[in-house]
Design a protein around this motif. Structure first.
Motif, mmCIF file in Angstrom:
data_model
loop_
_atom_site.group_PDB
_atom_site.id
_atom_site.type_symbol
_atom_site.label_atom_id
_atom_site.label_comp_id
_atom_site.label_asym_id
_atom_site.label_seq_id
_atom_site.Cartn_x
_atom_site.Cartn_y
_atom_site.Cartn_z
ATOM 1 N N THR A 267 0.803 -1.240 0.000
ATOM 2 C CA THR A 267 0.000 0.000 0.000
ATOM 3 C C THR A 267 0.828 1.279 0.000
ATOM 4 O O THR A 267 0.734 2.096 -0.918
ATOM 5 C CB THR A 267 -0.986 0.026 1.192
ATOM 6 O OG1 THR A 267 -1.796 -1.142 1.162
ATOM 7 C CG2 THR A 267 -1.872 1.275 1.121
ATOM 8 N N GLU A 423 -7.120 1.009 -4.054
ATOM 9 C CA GLU A 423 -7.897 0.109 -3.199
ATOM 10 C C GLU A 423 -7.200 -0.118 -1.859
ATOM 11 O O GLU A 423 -7.852 -0.198 -0.809
ATOM 12 C CB GLU A 423 -8.139 -1.224 -3.912
ATOM 13 C CG GLU A 423 -9.038 -1.107 -5.141
ATOM 14 C CD GLU A 423 -10.365 -0.414 -4.800
ATOM 15 O OE1 GLU A 423 -10.986 -0.806 -3.790
ATOM 16 O OE2 GLU A 423 -10.758 0.495 -5.552
ATOM 17 N N LYS A 426 -7.853 2.905 0.284
ATOM 18 C CA LYS A 426 -9.221 2.924 0.799
ATOM 19 C C LYS A 426 -9.336 2.051 2.045
ATOM 20 O O LYS A 426 -9.986 2.417 3.038
ATOM 21 C CB LYS A 426 -10.204 2.463 -0.276
ATOM 22 C CG LYS A 426 -10.423 3.485 -1.392
ATOM 23 C CD LYS A 426 -11.409 2.963 -2.428
ATOM 24 C CE LYS A 426 -11.637 3.990 -3.536
ATOM 25 N NZ LYS A 426 -12.577 3.474 -4.567
ATOM 26 N N LYS A 427 -8.674 0.883 2.014
ATOM 27 C CA LYS A 427 -8.660 0.007 3.186
ATOM 28 C C LYS A 427 -7.887 0.662 4.333
ATOM 29 O O LYS A 427 -8.264 0.538 5.505
ATOM 30 C CB LYS A 427 -8.036 -1.339 2.826
ATOM 31 C CG LYS A 427 -8.865 -2.177 1.860
ATOM 32 C CD LYS A 427 -8.147 -3.475 1.513
ATOM 33 C CE LYS A 427 -8.950 -4.300 0.525
ATOM 34 N NZ LYS A 427 -8.213 -5.549 0.135
ATOM 35 N N GLU A 428 -6.793 1.338 3.986
ATOM 36 C CA GLU A 428 -5.983 2.037 4.994
ATOM 37 C C GLU A 428 -6.810 3.097 5.707
ATOM 38 O O GLU A 428 -6.816 3.184 6.948
ATOM 39 C CB GLU A 428 -4.770 2.684 4.310
ATOM 40 C CG GLU A 428 -3.864 3.480 5.243
ATOM 41 C CD GLU A 428 -2.875 2.617 5.990
ATOM 42 O OE1 GLU A 428 -2.171 3.169 6.859
ATOM 43 O OE2 GLU A 428 -2.797 1.411 5.717
ATOM 44 N N LYS A 430 -10.025 3.286 5.931
ATOM 45 C CA LYS A 430 -11.089 2.620 6.690
ATOM 46 C C LYS A 430 -10.564 2.153 8.050
ATOM 47 O O LYS A 430 -11.226 2.315 9.087
ATOM 48 C CB LYS A 430 -11.630 1.438 5.894
ATOM 49 C CG LYS A 430 -12.837 0.717 6.516
ATOM 50 C CD LYS A 430 -13.353 -0.358 5.565
ATOM 51 C CE LYS A 430 -14.641 -0.989 6.082
ATOM 52 N NZ LYS A 430 -14.413 -1.812 7.292
ATOM 53 N N ASP A 431 -9.349 1.598 8.057
ATOM 54 C CA ASP A 431 -8.736 1.150 9.307
ATOM 55 C C ASP A 431 -8.457 2.330 10.235
ATOM 56 O O ASP A 431 -8.668 2.247 11.456
ATOM 57 C CB ASP A 431 -7.440 0.399 9.010
ATOM 58 C CG ASP A 431 -6.753 -0.093 10.269
ATOM 59 O OD1 ASP A 431 -7.345 -0.918 10.988
ATOM 60 O OD2 ASP A 431 -5.627 0.355 10.551
#
Length: 461
Positions: A267, A423, A426-428, A430-431
């Protein structure tokens, strides 16, 4: 005021005891002096300006001027007086034209901080010198720039893994006038540790006091190490071959860039730059490293991010949300916003486990080749148009990173580690939103929440 030579001096009383008094004539028989685990107390009293350290012989708990004072107490003083006490190295960079810039950097443990502090560049004409390897105190100078001093007199480093290949300058620094703890002892009275770069001969006395035959290589099987994995050395900084002449200048050095970094195999790109100061504070607030199987006993944690904001989480003397706000306030207090240091996030640890050509699977060589990234950062601070704007900040233009002499397989992976993983980010985010920022509750500055929203909207655009 620590920075005011004319101010009335303040004294911070400090007490350290290993909790093992010896009567007159008594000996400890070489047994490491420590109290039982439940009787160790490393206590700082910020309101009183007081430090008590009891029961631990570990250097970080015995050298009270280090983490205890220069960070835990000093962060409180810095907030009260309007400056910054930081867990940061300080570098002096000189380009081939002889121009000089100074850089600070915050990195969690095991992320290459000491190696970067004493880096030997691989690109011709560049010079890197050390101002400090661990702590920086920063305050505005009369010219409106942030100036940093190194409040320490020496280095306190991890011995295992330190070699002529990984950190030659650290090894030379520790050749004399140095205290070692929990290293192995050779037959001729020298010290030895795993990863030192050469095998020992004959028998060794290991860190537990047992005499054992040396291993044929410089690495022992896990659990059989001759030196404790956290064996340490502490050496005078003046012995470092790359120490800068101005390392003890009480005026400090003007900072052009601030770096943050962590150990992230995916990432996070090799380098990106914040859009502004508050975006930079956001980058500092999310610093972390991915948990690996080697660093945890809980298999469920593997792959999660262990956050260490500003690499100062264990060393801040007050609420971390308020600490973020202090950074925002310090930036807002700048008389000239253009003179603020530019802020960058670096990641030397991207991996591609499926690429057999890459040593250890790492997509970037690290060590001295990190000078290639420092050169790009130097040019950014010099106003060079060598970046493109992306949803996560500014990143190097194609060809902006010097690859002369770089191994071909790293040249091939460079474009990949300079991309925005949409993507993944986006996960980063969100966390961060669901697991990290809620820890700070009402203390989290609204500016950081706004920055999070802004980056998210840019990724979704």
């Amino acid at each position: 005021d620590i920075f005011n030579a004319d101010a009335k001096a303040e004294f911070v009383p400090c007490l350290h005891s290993v909790g093992k008094p010896l009567n007159n004539g008594a000996k400890d028989n070489g047994v490491w002096a420590c109290a039982p685990v439940d009787q160790k107390y490393i206590s700082q009293f910020p309101d009183e300006g007081l430090i008590w350290s009891y029961g631990s012989g570990y250097g970080g708990n015995a050298l009270l001027g280090k983490k205890c004072f220069a960070l835990r107490i000093a962060t409180v003083l810095a907030r009260k007086e309007g400056w910054l006490a930081e867990h940061m190295l300080i570098l002096k960079l000189t380009n081939p034209e002889g121009k000089v810039k100074y850089v600070t950097g915050a990195f969690p443990s095991a992320c290459g901080k000491t190696n970067l502090a004493m880096l030997i560049p691989t690109i011709p004409g560049w010079k890197v010198e050390t101002i400090g390897d661990d702590i920086a105190w920063m305050k505005y100078g009369e010219d409106g720039r942030l100036y940093a001093i190194n409040p320490e007199a020496g280095f306190f480093g991890v011995a295992p893994g330190t070699s002529a290949e990984s950190n030659k300058n650290a090894l030379v620094s520790a050749e004399k006038n140095t205290i070692y703890t929990n290293c192995a002892l050779t037959e001729d009275g020298d010290v030895w540790w795993e990863g030192i770069g050469y095998p020992a001969k004959g028998n060794l006395v290991d860190w537990k006091g047992n005499t054992r035959p040396a291993f044929p290589k410089d690495k022992a099987p896990k659990g059989e190490e001759m030196a404790h994995p956290n064996a340490r050395f502490t050496a005078p900084a003046g012995q470092c071959p790359c120490i800068a002449p101005e390392w003890e200048d009480p005026k400090g050095v003007p900072i052009s860039a601030i770096l943050f970094g962590g150990r992230r195999p995916s990432t996070v790109p090799l380098v990106h730059q914040s859009r502004n100061w508050n975006h930079g504070v956001f980058l500092g607030s999310i610093v972390g490293s991915e948990i690996t199987a080697a660093s945890t006993i809980n298999a469920a944690d593997v792959g999660k991010i262990r956050r260490d904001p500003f690499a100062i989480l264990p060393f801040c003397g007050y609420n971390m949300g308020d600490y973020f706000q202090h950074w925002i306030d310090v930036g807002a207090a700048a008389k000239d916003q253009d003179k603020l240091p530019k802020i960058f996030y670096v990641n030397w640890f991207r991996k591609d486990e499926n690429n057999a050509d890459l040593p250890g699977g790492f997509m970037w060589p690290g060590y001295g080749d990190n000078s290639r990234v420092l050169a790009w950062i130097f040019d950014r601070c010099d106003g060079k148009d060598n970046a493109v704007e992306t949803p996560i900040g500014f990143m190097p233009k194609e060809g902006a990173i010097n690859t002369d002499g770089l191994a071909d397989y790293y040249k091939k992976t460079l474009p990949e580690i300079l991309k925005v993983d949409v993507e993944g980010w986006k996960k980063e985010l969100k966390d961060i939103r669901e697991n990290h920022y809620p820890k700070f509750g009402s203390h989290l500055p609204k500016e950081l929440s706004a920055t999070l929203d802004d980056i998210e909207s840019r990724l979704n655009a």
